[in-house]
Design a protein around this motif. Structure first.
Motif, mmCIF file in Angstrom:
data_model
loop_
_atom_site.group_PDB
_atom_site.id
_atom_site.type_symbol
_atom_site.label_atom_id
_atom_site.label_comp_id
_atom_site.label_asym_id
_atom_site.label_seq_id
_atom_site.Cartn_x
_atom_site.Cartn_y
_atom_site.Cartn_z
ATOM 1 N N GLY A 52 2.212 -10.081 -0.411
ATOM 2 C CA GLY A 52 2.272 -8.662 -0.070
ATOM 3 C C GLY A 52 3.267 -8.391 1.032
ATOM 4 N N THR A 53 3.678 -7.136 1.125
ATOM 5 C CA THR A 53 4.633 -6.733 2.154
ATOM 6 C C THR A 53 4.373 -5.289 2.549
ATOM 7 O OG1 THR A 53 6.982 -6.683 2.764
ATOM 8 C CG2 THR A 53 6.430 -5.968 0.528
ATOM 9 N N SER A 99 -4.282 -4.657 -1.259
ATOM 10 C CA SER A 99 -3.179 -4.871 -2.206
ATOM 11 C C SER A 99 -2.717 -6.314 -2.301
ATOM 12 C CB SER A 99 -1.996 -3.974 -1.832
ATOM 13 O OG SER A 99 -2.319 -2.615 -1.913
ATOM 14 N N GLY A 100 -2.522 -6.978 -1.171
ATOM 15 C CA GLY A 100 -2.038 -8.354 -1.192
ATOM 16 C C GLY A 100 -3.021 -9.301 -1.857
ATOM 17 N N THR A 101 -4.309 -9.088 -1.603
ATOM 18 C CA THR A 101 -5.334 -9.918 -2.234
ATOM 19 C C THR A 101 -5.402 -9.657 -3.731
ATOM 20 O OG1 THR A 101 -6.599 -9.991 -0.179
ATOM 21 C CG2 THR A 101 -7.800 -10.460 -2.207
ATOM 22 N N THR A 102 -5.309 -8.396 -4.118
ATOM 23 C CA THR A 102 -5.277 -8.050 -5.541
ATOM 24 C C THR A 102 -4.110 -8.743 -6.231
ATOM 25 O OG1 THR A 102 -6.264 -5.883 -5.062
ATOM 26 C CG2 THR A 102 -5.167 -6.143 -7.181
ATOM 27 N N GLY A 124 0.797 -1.215 0.000
ATOM 28 C CA GLY A 124 0.000 0.000 0.000
ATOM 29 C C GLY A 124 0.827 1.261 0.000
ATOM 30 N N ILE A 125 2.027 1.201 0.609
ATOM 31 C CA ILE A 125 2.785 2.425 0.837
ATOM 32 C C ILE A 125 4.229 2.333 0.354
ATOM 33 C CG2 ILE A 125 3.600 3.991 2.658
ATOM 34 C CD1 ILE A 125 1.046 3.408 4.175
ATOM 35 N N THR A 178 1.043 -4.377 -7.010
ATOM 36 C CA THR A 178 -0.312 -3.828 -6.998
ATOM 37 C C THR A 178 -0.464 -2.929 -5.785
ATOM 38 O OG1 THR A 178 -1.173 -5.736 -5.781
ATOM 39 C CG2 THR A 178 -1.266 -5.825 -8.190
ATOM 40 N N ALA A 179 -1.129 -1.808 -5.953
ATOM 41 C CA ALA A 179 -1.311 -0.853 -4.860
ATOM 42 C C ALA A 179 -2.787 -0.497 -4.773
ATOM 43 C CB ALA A 179 -0.456 0.387 -5.078
#
Length: 416
Positions: A197-198, A173-176, A115-116, A167-168
């Motif tokens: 994701g991380t 995000s991780g699911t996307t 996300g960031i 992906t953001a």
């Protein structure tokens, strides 16, 4: 004529052959899973980097040693978000029994969610700029902070020369990322994808922003009890760092090499609320589109769903919306849990951590309890597992993720 919500193609079941996790619950999949089953409270406490700000606690990972995990020479060149991703990927590949030295890298992709990105590096270097001047800013600032670099560094580490991106979609995000990775396998772009994701942004600027919005729990005196999804006393989420990586393979490839299939990613749906920048649509209208699309993609009916790994943030608005959504679409039968009661909310990594936990539930027939659920909110009206784990056979499970901007992403996972 196609019936409503019917799949437009035969279901495609991406094989999950490897898992790697680094969370506040533990460094590694086994210790994280043990923490989820114990559900003794949120793995939260004072965060040294947050000293002096009003919201000074969260779910960080003091047991993570970057030098040990990725090597000292490499660690200093990477933002913590990339360090966590590399550590989770190494475990996932070992779990899958894959040797990057022998694979065709052109057929291996990497899709991570964040996300960031490298916000911790950005904040640190901005402080150096202010205090010591431009000439002291690190030449590695850009490759450390850019949101795509966690995926880029995984590709460099393992010679993965297939499609590579991040992906953001905020907290979805991780699911996307996992949903997109499955599509890359389905369309033949790759044979193997490292996905998940991380996130690592437990820093004053980001956490102060969430605090000023009123999104965070204010239980400073009892941080371990602060994340309490679906509880009547919930008052906000507890921020966290973490990473999870799943190895996805084309089913025929996994079968050909005799791989253990821990679970299958069988459906994916995404949508937008088009409602508010930070608040969910109270009725979950947009989220329902994603959930129904995921079920249709998997060729599953709502009555097939045995388990929901909920987004369950412990915020008043999200949990209420998600309760309405699940009741309306899936009814009261599925066993529901939120692992954020233990891990906190790892933002862009949350969906990946929860997908990994859902895969373990399918494989082992155990639903982890929701930590800190002492007084269930009667308006939720769901079978939320609490106090102790529940042994039950799960054939079909759903993992929900929702994020700022009205981002919705849902996975359907099935037994391998």
């Amino acid at each position: 004529m196609r019936t409503p919500n019917a799949p437009i193609h035969a279901p495609f079941h991406a094989a999950v052959t490897g898992l790697g996790m680094v969370t506040a619950g533990g460094v590694g999949t086994a210790p994280t899973w043990a923490s989820l089953l114990a559900a003794e409270g949120t793995a939260a406490g004072p965060v040294p980097a947050l000293a002096g700000v009003p919201a000074d606690f969260g779910c960080w990972i003091p047991g993570f040693d970057p030098a040990e995990a990725v090597g000292r020479r490499k660690a200093w060149r990477l933002d913590r978000s990339s360090q966590l991703a590399l550590a989770a990927a190494a475990e996932a590949l070992a779990d899958a029994g894959l040797d990057p030295g022998t694979w065709d890298g052109a057929r291996v992709g990497v899709v991570l969610g964040s996300g960031i990105g490298g916000a911790a590096t950005w904040e640190k270097q901005h402080q150096i700029l202010r205090e010591r001047g431009a000439e002291k800013v690190s030449a590695l600032l850009i490759p450390m902070l850019a949101v795509n670099m966690s995926a880029g560094y995984l590709a460099m580490e393992y010679g993965a020369r297939g499609p590579n991106f991040v992906t953001a979609t905020a907290c979805a995000s991780g699911t996307t990322a996992i949903g997109v990775a499955r599509e890359m396998l389905r369309n033949g772009s790759c044979d193997v994808v490292l996905t998940g994701g991380t996130e690592a942004c437990l820093i004053p600027s980001i956490i102060s922003g969430f605090h000023q919005m009123g999104a965070l729990s204010r239980r400073r005196d009892e941080p371990m009890a602060a994340s309490r999804p679906f509880d009547a006393g919930r008052d906000g989420f507890v921020p966290a760092e973490g990473a999870a990586v799943l190895v996805l393979e084309r089913p025929e490839g996994a079968r050909a090499r005799g791989a253990r299939v821990r679970a299958r990613i069988s459906g994916y749906g995404a949508s937008a609320d088009a409602h508010n920048a930070t608040a969910p649509d109270p009725e979950g209208t947009g989220a329902e589109l994603a959930l129904r699309a995921a079920l249709a993609d998997a060729g599953a009916l709502p009555s097939d769903v045995d388990h929901v790994n909920a987004h369950g943030t412990s915020t008043p608005l999200n949990d209420a919306m998600e309760g309405r959504l699940i009741r309306r679409v899936l009814g009261e039968r599925p066993a529901v849990t939120s692992v954020k009661g233990v891990t906190g909310h790892a933002l862009g990594a949350a969906g990946a951590i929860e997908a990994a936990a859902t895969a373990l539930t399918l494989e082992r027939g155990v639903v982890p309890p929701t930590a800190n659920l002492d007084s269930p909110d009667p308006s939720i009206g769901l079978d939320v597992v609490a106090k102790a784990s529940r042994r039950t056979r799960v054939e079909v499970a759903v993992s929900n993720s929702f994020g700022f901007g009205g981002q919705n992403a849902v996975l359907v996972l099935t037994r391998g």
